[in-house]
Motif scaffolding. Structure first.
Motif, PDB file in Angstrom:
ATOM      1  N   PHE B  75      20.066  69.505 112.841  1.00 49.25           N
ATOM      2  CA  PHE B  75      20.159  68.044 112.845  1.00 49.25           C
ATOM      3  C   PHE B  75      19.465  67.502 114.081  1.00 49.25           C
ATOM      4  CE2 PHE B  75      23.367  68.218 116.064  1.00 49.25           C
ATOM      5  CZ  PHE B  75      24.051  69.381 115.785  1.00 49.25           C
ATOM      6  N   ASN B 135      24.606  61.853 111.858  1.00 45.23           N
ATOM      7  CA  ASN B 135      25.242  63.130 111.527  1.00 45.23           C
ATOM      8  C   ASN B 135      26.584  63.215 112.240  1.00 45.23           C
ATOM      9  OD1 ASN B 135      24.981  64.505 114.212  1.00 45.23           O
ATOM     10  ND2 ASN B 135      22.840  64.013 113.801  1.00 45.23           N
ATOM     11  N   THR B 196      24.580  66.444 108.378  1.00 46.74           N
ATOM     12  CA  THR B 196      23.989  65.107 108.329  1.00 46.74           C
ATOM     13  C   THR B 196      24.648  64.314 107.214  1.00 46.74           C
ATOM     14  OG1 THR B 196      22.261  65.914 106.897  1.00 46.74           O
ATOM     15  CG2 THR B 196      21.765  65.857 109.234  1.00 46.74           C
TER      16      THR B 196
END
Lengths: 481, 643
Positions: B75, B135, B196
């Motif tokens: 992420f 996220n 996410t």
């Protein structure tokens, strides 16, 4: 052997050279008097240096003089190490003996004579030549220990050393005669051959070995034959202590190795038991007793007892790897000791030597260079990676573990932990305690360079350990067939 | 760039102020932080107005840099901007900016002003990180960041033991929630293989009704995840059972209470649940649980607030109660209503706090309302501000609370389940109590005969401009934020405004139903509130001895409420004391006696003892030494002879 043959003198050239030089310098000194001490000292250093060259460049793997004198990689390794120790001890004591009014020309010559004895010890291939070499070095050392004979302490140290040394020589001789009586020979190789074919050794032989090992243990100051060490170290003048803690230890350890690995190689299980006990006792007593010491020289005495215990740990492995590890250990120990004794010899306040550990307080502020090297050496003696002392311990433990001596290794590790206490205490005193007295700066170039060499060796050993290891490997493989 | 500036201006200001405060000096630090946050606030308003008037849904995701990329765990650190984020931007930055300016006056005499402003800006940055995350890990980063700033600011007056205790309490109680929250995030990664939002929310529907085996129990995956997340929200938003830290947090400076413990941080829990609406929608059990918790909190906190005497604690419990309202709405899938209430509440609650700060400032740091009274002539502006705030809080028409709070009550009525029914009654009763305690506060503080000591009375003064202007601006928000935004945020076409930032399953949306309720029901909460106000007037102006009579007649009930339902005592008894005892036991007995005693201490004492004995062996006598040597030889020889 034909008696009218001229023996091959060449392998003994270093020893012959040294004895001639000794005589010459002695006569020179007699005529020139004590004023020539400084000159003689440098001449001794020079000739010691030349001797080491002869050792390295001379022939090897030769046995001469009716098989009583051997030159091999092992003896060369030991001799070079002994000479390094002797040169360092002499070089660092030059300014010291002048300041202490010990400027007598016999001093360097005695050191050289003792060194000669040590060299004969490590080349001995017969119980007789062993004894001659041993006595030559010991007699010189007795005199050196009592060298400052107008002080009570020094003469006491010399006397104690002499009486107990005589006792140990007696034990050696008694053991040697038992061996001779039960085997009919004094030659190392012949003795070794007797135990090759799994013969059960007779009790007389074993008792003889015990006596000989006890004498050797006295020389390397291992427990329970260590009692002389603290008193002699403290009582002798510091420069002599420095010498005592370096060259004779190497020589005695080398002789020890040769004795147990050449004549008694077939009896490993027997002598191993004794060496294990001595090693464990030395490590434990060395670290425990050092804790309460206030005098730095006594502390170093116990430290050397402990370190000899670790070296014997490698010896007790009974393998070639064990011999290798002991040689590496002794090499590293000697280099660390050079630096330590330079610092101890620098502990001078207003023209008077001080010896208490507390006198070191505040050294970190007063003399950062001295303190940092001393601190590093203390860490190294305690066996903290990545310093050289760690590797010394590492190899002996490795050898012992490979031989299955696990309990001994555990004892060793625990003593090492306990021992770390008093080394680290010195670092604490230097850096965290309030300064008391300011030491005079060591102004002699020889001391500063010795200190630097010791420090650099200790710090940077990790970078290139291979030459030493391979050298030790050659030396070890030359005595084990 | 616009969004990046909004988020990072406060962060940069905090960094500069924190690192260079000694070089730059107090004045500069205060100015630079306040200015940065103000710019950030103006930009947020610009974006907000653009969103409203352009009728275009904003949905952007700006990646700042890749954060973690390790196997499936991948992420970025990014700024995701959608309607929900923008609403939060406005709330956070505007309240924060006003609190910064207000603090100029309020913290004037404090020697650690620079540190205070640094923390405030850092908090703002962390909160913006939290709301702009795309996220769960960045969300957690912001979540913990605001928690840290809250801790630092509650304990800002570090010389006060009570402030330190309160700071630690807030931190530890939040740990309980955060533990659940972290477990929830890990569970999400375990099942969804991603952290996410986009990936997780898109997959949520596939997990509906799926079970997994845990300790031989067959548990619903989404229920477990959402419950864990909600435990985090309960801690952060001070919901029932994990609420105990919020009243104590009032030990911090009042601007902090206004910013962190009323307007922004405590609403992070609501925000998080709303943000995760795609998950919660598939977990009906959790939604019911949320409604129940919200209802209980709303009622419980209001009931405690009616007897508290500390002016800030009354408002703190009020905050707690209003957060309960928001969760009622969340639990009933009325996310827009929850955020709308969050939005209006931020203004009027911050206003109430700042006004109470102004009172406290005026009466030389006295917080006990029993030692106030009769202040309205002396503090006319503050008095007016408290009135506006209270009118908004009580939900009197035209004021903002009327639109948001009453909507929640209506939604609860519109819901068909027994839980929503319960929530309706609780909310209604809490509304009555809210009006009562708000006017109790006004009457005790500003009316009647003054109970202030003469020495203090002579110093009473109205707030300086730096304090009153932020209050007036907030008052504008408290009055107009409802009426202006009600149509956009919760009107018939609210889905056009929210875009896909909120997710409601078809058939669960109650807002339309709430709009269609009968007029009598819409006016009911107002009537209830007015009744509450009248009762307060009767008790505290007309017959001032009645409260005492009632309290004496119902001593147990009164004490029960005064001691906050004995929650602190219960926790002390059940958790704190046993843990303290266990800790003490492990420390004294376990560590010091057993481990140290046998280990380091015992070992070193033993070594020392042995060492002493060995040193004695070294007698210095020659014949001893010789004896030892011979004994050694004899020992070795006999070893071989015997073995």
């Amino acid at each position: 052997m034909q008696y009218n043959d001229v023996p091959n003198f060449l392998p003994a050239l270093p020893e012959i050279f040294m004895s001639v030089i000794c005589m010459v310098l002695l006569i020179f000194g007699v005529f020139k008097g004590n004023k020539s001490t400084y000159l003689i000292s440098w001449l001794v250093i020079l000739s010691l240096f030349l001797t080491s060259l002869f050792c390295i460049l001379g022939p090897k793997d030769e046995i001469i003089f009716s098989n009583i004198f051997i030159v091999d990689d092992f003896s060369i390794f030991s001799k070079v190490l002994i000479i390094i120790g002797a040169i360092a001890a002499l070089a660092m004591s030059l300014s010291y003996i002048r300041n202490e009014g010990m400027e007598k020309f016999e001093y360097p010559i005695l050191i050289m004579l003792s060194t000669l004895g040590m060299m004969m010890m490590v080349s001995a291939n017969d119980l007789i030549s062993l004894y001659v070499g041993l006595e030559l070095q010991s007699l010189a050392l007795y005199v050196l220990a009592a060298f400052k004979r107008d002080t009570l302490k020094s003469s006491e140290a010399g006397l104690k050393y002499f009486v107990l040394g005589a006792l140990s020589s007696g034990m050696l001789l008694y053991g040697a005669s038992l061996i001779y009586g039960f085997s009919g020979t004094t030659n190392f190789e012949t003795i070794q051959a007797m135990f090759d074919s799994n013969n059960e050794p007779s009790l007389g032989i074993i008792v003889g070995i015990v006596f000989i090992i006890s004498a050797m243990a006295f020389k390397v100051s291992a427990v329970p034959f260590h009692m002389w060490t603290p008193d002699v170290y403290e009582g002798s003048t510091t420069s002599v202590t420095a010498f005592l803690s370096m060259a004779p230890k190497v020589a005695a350890m080398a002789l020890f190795i040769r004795l147990v690995y050449v004549p008694f190689y077939g009896l490993v299980p027997e002598w191993q038991q004794v060496v294990i006990l001595i090693s464990a006792a030395s490590m434990v007593i060395g670290s425990l007793a050092a804790i309460r010491q206030t005098n730095i020289k006594r502390l170093m005495a116990y430290s050397s007892i402990g370190h000899m215990g670790f070296a014997l740990l490698g010896l007790s492995a009974g393998t070639q790897q064990g011999v290798e590890s002991v040689l590496i250990y002794m090499f590293i120990y000697l280099f660390m000791n050079i630096g330590v004794f330079v610092v101890i010899l620098s502990m001078r306040v207003n023209g008077v030597m001080v010896e208490n550990i507390n006198d070191l307080s505040g050294l970190g502020k007063n003399n950062p260079f001295l303190a940092i090297i001393f601190g590093i050496l203390m860490f190294s003696l305690a066996g903290i990676p990545p310093l050289a002392g760690f590797f010394g311990k590492f190899y002996v433990f490795l050898a012992a573990v490979d031989s299955g001596l696990y309990i001994l290794c555990v004892i060793g590790v625990i003593s090492s932990v306990i021992g770390a206490f008093y080394y680290l205490r010195i670092v604490k005193i230097m850096y965290f305690d309030d300064p008391v007295d300011i030491f005079e700066k060591p102004n002699s170039a020889s001391m500063i360079s010795l200190l630097s060499i010791s420090g650099i060796f200790t710090i940077f050993f990790i970078v290139a350990p291979t030459p030493l290891i391979s050298w030790a490997h050659h030396a070890a493989s030359s005595i084990i067939q | 760039m616009l969004y990046i500036s909004i988020v990072f201006l406060p962060g940069l200001a905090a960094l500069t102020a924190g690192v260079f405060s000694r070089i730059l000096g107090h004045g500069f630090v205060m100015f630079i932080t306040s200015l940065s946050v103000s710019i950030s606030s103006i930009l947020s308003f610009y974006v907000f107005l653009k969103l409203i008037f352009s009728h275009k849904i904003i949905n952007e995701n700006i990646t700042i840099l890749e954060w973690i990329n390790s196997g499936d765990l991948s992420f970025s650190w990014s700024i995701m901007v959608d309607t929900l984020t923008i609403v939060m931007f406005v709330v956070v930055t505007s309240v924060s900016a006003l609190v910064h300016w207000y603090s100029f006056g309020y913290m004037k005499k404090d020697p650690h002003k620079a540190r205070f402003f640094t923390y405030l800006s850092l908090f703002t940055f962390a909160m913006l990180m939290l709301v702009s995350s795309d996220n769960f890990v960045q969300l957690f980063f912001g979540w913990e960041g605001v928690g840290l700033c809250s801790y630092l600011l509650i304990g800002f007056w570090f010389k006060k033991p009570s402030a330190n205790a309160a700071a630690i309490k807030a931190f530890i109680v939040n740990r309980v929630g955060d533990f659940g929250f972290a477990l929830g995030i890990m569970a999400i990664f375990l099942f969804f293989n991603s952290v996410t939002y986009e990936n997780v929310f898109n997959q949520a529907v596939n997990f509906e009704g799926k079970k997994f085996l845990f300790l031989s129990m067959n548990l619903d995956i989404l229920t477990v995840i959402t419950m864990l997340l909600f435990i985090g929200a309960m801690g952060k938003s001070a919901q029932f059972l994990l609420h105990t830290w919020l009243p104590d947090a009032m030990e911090g400076p009042t601007p902090v209470s206004a910013l962190i413990h009323a307007a922004t941080m405590v609403t992070a829990g609501v925000f998080m649940v709303v943000r995760c609406s795609p998950l919660f929608e598939y977990a009906p059990f959790t939604l019911n649980f949320i409604t129940l918790t919200g209802a209980i909190t709303a009622f419980f906190a209001a009931s405690v607030a009616i007897v508290q005497n500390d002016i800030k604690r009354v408002i703190a419990y009020s905050t707690c109660s209003q957060l309960g309202y928001m969760f009622i709405a969340v639990g009933l899938s009325a996310y827009s209503a929850a955020i709308f209430h969050l939005f209006t509440h931020a203004f009027f609650k911050a206003l109430l706090f700042l006004a109470s700060g102004s009172v406290i400032h005026a009466v030389s740091d006295e917080q006990d309302m029993r030692k106030m009274g009769g202040l309205y002539t002396l503090l006319p502006i503050t008095y007016l501000m408290v009135w506006i705030g209270s009118l908004a809080l009580a939900g009197i028409p035209i004021f903002s609370g009327f639109f948001s709070k009453d909507l929640i009550i209506e939604i609860a009525y519109a819901g068909s389940s027994s839980i929503s029914n319960f929530a309706f009654w609780m909310a209604l009763f809490a509304a009555f109590l809210t009006a009562f305690y708000s006017w109790r506060l006004i009457f005790m503080t500003f009316h009647g005969k003054t109970r202030i000591e003469k020495s203090v009375m002579s110093h009473v003064h109205e707030a300086p401009f730096s304090m009153s202007i932020p209050m007036i601006l907030l008052a504008m928000g408290a009055i107009f934020s409802g009426i202006l935004c009600v149509g956009v945020m919760t009107g018939h076409h609210n889905s056009e405004f929210w875009g896909n930032s909120l997710f409601v399953l078809a058939g669960r949306d109650l807002i339309e139903a709430a709009h269609d309720l009968h007029f009598s029901l819409k006016i009911l909460p107002v009537i209830i509130s007015i009744l509450g106000i009248l009762l307060a007037w009767y008790f505290y102006i007309y017959k001032i001895n009645i409260p005492k009579i009632i309290a004496n007649a119902n001593q147990p009930l009164y004490l029960f409420l005064l001691n906050k339902w004995y929650f602190d005592e219960m926790y002390n008894y059940l958790i704190v004391n046993p843990s303290r005892w266990l800790g003490y036991f492990l420390w004294k007995k376990g560590d010091e006696t057993v481990i140290d005693g046998i280990g380091p201490d015992g070992f070193s004492a033993m070594i020392n003892g042995i060492s002493k004995k060995i040193a004695l062996l070294q007698s210095g006598l020659l014949y001893h030494y010789a004896f030892v040597m011979l004994a050694g030889v004899v020992l070795f020889v006999s070893w071989f002879l015997l073995v």
